[in-house]
Scaffold this active site. Structure first.
Site, short mmCIF file in Angstrom:
data_model
loop_
_atom_site.label_atom_id
_atom_site.label_comp_id
_atom_site.label_asym_id
_atom_site.label_seq_id
_atom_site.Cartn_x
_atom_site.Cartn_y
_atom_site.Cartn_z
N ASP A 309 0.81 -1.34 0.04
CA ASP A 309 0.01 -0.08 -0.12
C ASP A 309 0.83 1.16 -0.12
O ASP A 309 2.27 1.27 0.47
CB ASP A 309 -0.77 -0.08 1.04
N ASP A 573 -1.71 -3.34 7.09
CA ASP A 573 -1.77 -3.10 8.30
C ASP A 573 -3.11 -3.24 8.95
O ASP A 573 -3.30 -3.57 10.11
CB ASP A 573 -0.98 -1.92 8.90
#
Length: 830
Positions: A309, A573
């Site tokens: 990301d 995450d």
């Protein structure tokens, strides 16, 4: 609205008891990811352990404890395997998306806090800012209620929640308050479903482990028939089955047979691989990298595509003010002071707070009316008198100028150009009038204060001043990590392709990617991605940067890359990343991420610094390159053990070595040097085909050893040498040739490798001259003819091994060379 926060009674005690009795309670009955018994069965109750332990016990019963040293390697293997898998099980069993110990509910008209597992279906949840939602629920009433679902869905902005909207278990309330009716509990809740799927147990894919397992399976099929051949040969050499049992010579025959069988099992290779993984994990741990499963150290060496990301890896997640771009030449007075006020207002969001660093002059400003920022409106407004008189609107340009006029088109065009550079863009606009705030709107409309936010949302466009004038465009940049460019450059240099997968605007993601040296174009809008796996894989080969990606698409993208033959690493995450991370060959989580993501990942970056990844990849390559080197030592032993067993069995000759003699030669030529070589630096790039390269050297080397020992021992028996002399000659021949195999595989030489070889030669000399060692190993000096045979055979074997080593280096390359056909198959650069 039928119920408000103040008058909703909630369930009665009887209704709660009825739901608890029916099992409609917030408790999950998920089974453990893997039972302790299944772990023990997989690592202890194996065919090879059964063979080794049986042989170990048999030798003890015969009183031949000196020949049973091999059993300790099997015990060590089993312990390491059990501990490794039990650690993975514990991580999965601790997996939980919900950390809130209490839930706030209303029952019998009274608000109470209860353990989250006691929440039942249809309970009324009272949620306030800072709460974590403990069960799926439907909002009944809300006052400026906003929920952060980023860990669940990947949506980075808080979401306004009103009556009828769904609250997902595991989301965080970041603003306002509300009351919601529970619609799903326990295993039916959104978070629990993610947890259950993430709990599926799987071991990391390891080429080393799978290759070794394949060798063990081959030996499994062959060990029974070969053992029968060896036993028969040893019994025949003892005078035949009947004579051997009558005279008691069968125990010597059994001991020799056990030596042949145990020599075929590469126990040391399994142990050495586990030790190399463990040492690598410890070294990474010193750099704040937690390896949750040992073969993950190897796995990163094989990765050729890494998906990440933008936020948290390339950027830090922090937003900074970039620049102000005034529109026109005649700005109203005080616009800079208004920006300073917006940056310091107590409820300013992260983007607005950045203004305080740039705009520091703050005269006394008190708004006469104000509309707070809402993620649905995408703008806020405040009206002032005196200095900076008028109404000032700050928000997304396309929303602030929703009722655009031809005069607004230049401002909107400039905003689009700025956004295309990857910068977040806000517009400050001004009107001479006074905006109607939410309280006044509610009073004028006869709406209860608790419903004012709903009325304001319904009247957004109507309450925007009609004569807004664009004043300035404000741009903001996400802070790119200072080490991000060097990290991406390392991946490109090492042939690891990068895919940036983000939920943000593709233009923004592409601009950030270009800052770190990735050729991103304009980015690919994931809303147009094909659903067919083959077509999706083709798009992923052609493009490297993707925006507007949903959590389900992340998982499909990982699967598509794997279907195209890639070894994929996935970083993340949030809980929304957990399933994609689990499906990837290598899952990497940040310590700052959710518990679910960390639990299903193979590696956790404890300080959340993606810059550790080059070191992790390098450590993985060191481990796999060194294990490939030492595997050739161990597989050479397996090769010559099989060849000797078949050759001596067919010739009906007794096996020429005792188990204790094999243990000593294995330690000097394989075990000790392999341990030292496995820990040396090695930067060789990973190339598929570990098993083929290892066996292409090990099998011919094993044949050289087997033929050499067959000649030496056969000729010694032909001249009536004693069995002890035959065994001594065979042991010395094996040790000399084995040490030269070590020399060939240690090239290119360094002083450390030269010292290792020299130490092993010194060890062999000590074994042959120290009385206690001579007695323990049952050695006897061979006669002169046998010594001459050894002096002839060993040099011939060395020449053959040198030729084999030369061919192998030309065919497969050295540590610093990769043959062109192999290089062509390396992954393309990002």
């Amino acid at each position: 609205m039928t119920q408000t926060i103040d008058d909703a009674p909630g369930l009665s005690a009887a209704e709660v008891a009825e739901r608890v009795a029916d099992g409609r309670v917030n408790r999950s009955t998920d089974a453990s990811s893997r039972s302790v018994w299944s772990i023990l069965r997989a690592n202890v109750l194996t065919l090879f352990n059964a063979i080794v332990i049986t042989a170990f016990a048999f030798l003890f019963l015969l009183g031949r404890w000196q020949d049973a040293l091999f059993g300790f390697a099997a015990i060590a293997n089993a312990i390491i395997g059990v501990v490794q898998e039990y650690r993975a099980k514990r991580s999965l069993d601790r997996l939980a998306l919900l950390h809130a110990p209490k839930a706030r509910v209303r029952r019998d008209g009274v608000e109470d806090e209860i353990p989250m597992q006691d929440v039942v279906l249809d309970d009324l949840l009272i949620v306030r800012s800072g709460d974590q939602v403990t069960a799926d629920a439907e909002v009944l009433d809300a006052v400026r209620l906003e929920a952060d679902e980023s860990l669940l869905t990947g949506e980075s902005e808080p979401i306004d929640k009103g009556a009828g909207d769904r609250l997902l278990s595991g989301s965080i309330v970041v603003g306002g308050e509300g009351i919601a009716r529970v619609t799903a509990v326990g295993a039916d809740a959104f978070a629990a479903k993610l947890t259950a799927e993430a709990k599926r147990f799987s071991l990391v894919k390891s080429e080393l482990r799978s290759s070794i397992d394949r060798i063990l399976r081959w030996i499994t099929w062959g060990i029974g028939p070969i053992a029968l051949i060896v036993v028969n040969a040893n019994m025949q050499a003892a005078g035949g089955w009947e004579e051997a049992f009558r005279s008691g010579a069968w125990d010597e025959a059994a001991t020799a047979s056990i030596a042949a069988v145990i020599a075929m099992i590469p126990l040391g290779l399994v142990l050495m691989t586990s030790i190399a993984f463990a040492v690598g994990a410890v070294k990474l741990g010193a750099h704040n990298v937690l390896v949750q499963e040992l073969p993950a150290v190897e796995g990163l060496a094989r990765v050729d595509v890494i998906c990440l990301d933008k936020t948290g890896t390339i950027t830090s997640g922090e937003v900074r003010f970039d620049a102000a771009h005034p529109i026109g030449h005649d700005q109203p007075d005080g616009w800079r002071h208004v920006l300073a006020w917006n940056g310091r207002v107590p409820d300013a969001n992260a983007t607005a707070r950045c203004l305080a660093d740039e705009f520091t002059e703050l005269p006394h400003l008190e708004p006469v009316s104000r509309i707070e920022f809402s993620s649905a409106r995408k703008w806020s407004a405040a009206s002032f008198r005196g200095h900076a008189q008028g109404t000032w609107v700050l928000g997304a340009p396309e929303f602030v100028l929703a009722g655009r006029t031809p005069a607004d088109e230049p401002a909107l065009a400039q905003a689009s150009e700025l956004a295309a550079t990857g910068r977040r863009t806000l517009l400050l606009a001004w009107s001479p009038g006074v905006v109607v705030d939410e309280a006044a709107l509610a009073e004028a409309s006869g709406i209860a204060p608790g419903e004012a936010s709903e009325a304001s949302e319904a009247s957004d466009e109507a309450r925007l001043p009609s004569d807004l004038r664009p004043v300035a465009l404000l741009t903001f940049r996400e802070v790119v990590r200072p080490d991000a460019k060097a990290t991406m450059s390392y991946f490109a240099k090492e042939g690891i392709s990068v895919r940036i997968i983000s939920g943000d605007n593709p233009l923004t993601v592409a601009a950030v990617a270009r800052e770190v040296g990735i050729d991103a174009g304009d980015g690919y809008d994931a809303r147009t991605l094909p659903t067919d796996v083959a077509e999706l894989a083709e798009v992923l080969e052609q493009h490297h940067v993707f925006g507007r990606v949903t959590p389900s698409q992340k998982r499909e993208m990982v699967r598509a890359l794997k279907s195209n033959g890639h070894t994929v690493a996935m970083t993340g995450d949030g809980v929304n990343d957990a399933l994609a991370i689990k499906d990837a060959d290598m899952g990497i989580a940040m310590e700052s991420g959710s518990a679910a993501t960390k639990a299903v990942s193979r590696i956790v970056l404890l300080d959340s610094k993606f810059s550790h990844m080059p070191g992790v990849v390098a450590e993985g390559r060191r481990v796999i390159a060194n294990i490939e080197r030492v595997s050739m030592l161990f597989l050479s032993k397996t090769s010559y053990a099989v060849a000797m067993s078949l050759l001596f069995g067919i010739l009906l000759w007794p096996f020429p070595l005792l188990p204790r003699q094999l243990s000593i030669t294995d330690g000097l030529t394989i075990g000790i040097p392999a341990f030292l070589l496995a820990l040396l630096p090695n930067t060789r790039r990973y190339i598929p085909g570990f098993l083929q390269r290892s066996l292409s050297f090990a099998i011919p080397a094993g044949l050289v050893v087997a033929l050499s020992i067959a000649y030496v021992s056969g000729h010694a028996r032909a001249i009536d040498a004693s069995e002890s002399q035959v065994q001594t000659a065979s042991m010395v021949t094996l040790a000399c040739i084995g040490l030269w195999i070590l020399v060939v595989l240690s090239r290119p030489f360094t002083w450390i490798k030269a010292a290792v070889v020299a130490a092993m030669v010194a060890g062999l000399v000590l074994v042959l001259i120290v009385p206690i060692a001579i007695e323990f190993l049952a050695l006897e000096l061979p006669d002169i003819d046998t010594v001459i045979d050894m002096a002839i055979v060993v040099p011939i074997a060395i020449i053959a091994l040198e030729a084999l080593g030369f061919w192998h280096r030309r065919r497969f390359g050295t540590a610093s060379e990769i043959a062109e056909p192999e290089r062509a198959r390396l992954p393309r650069r990002a």
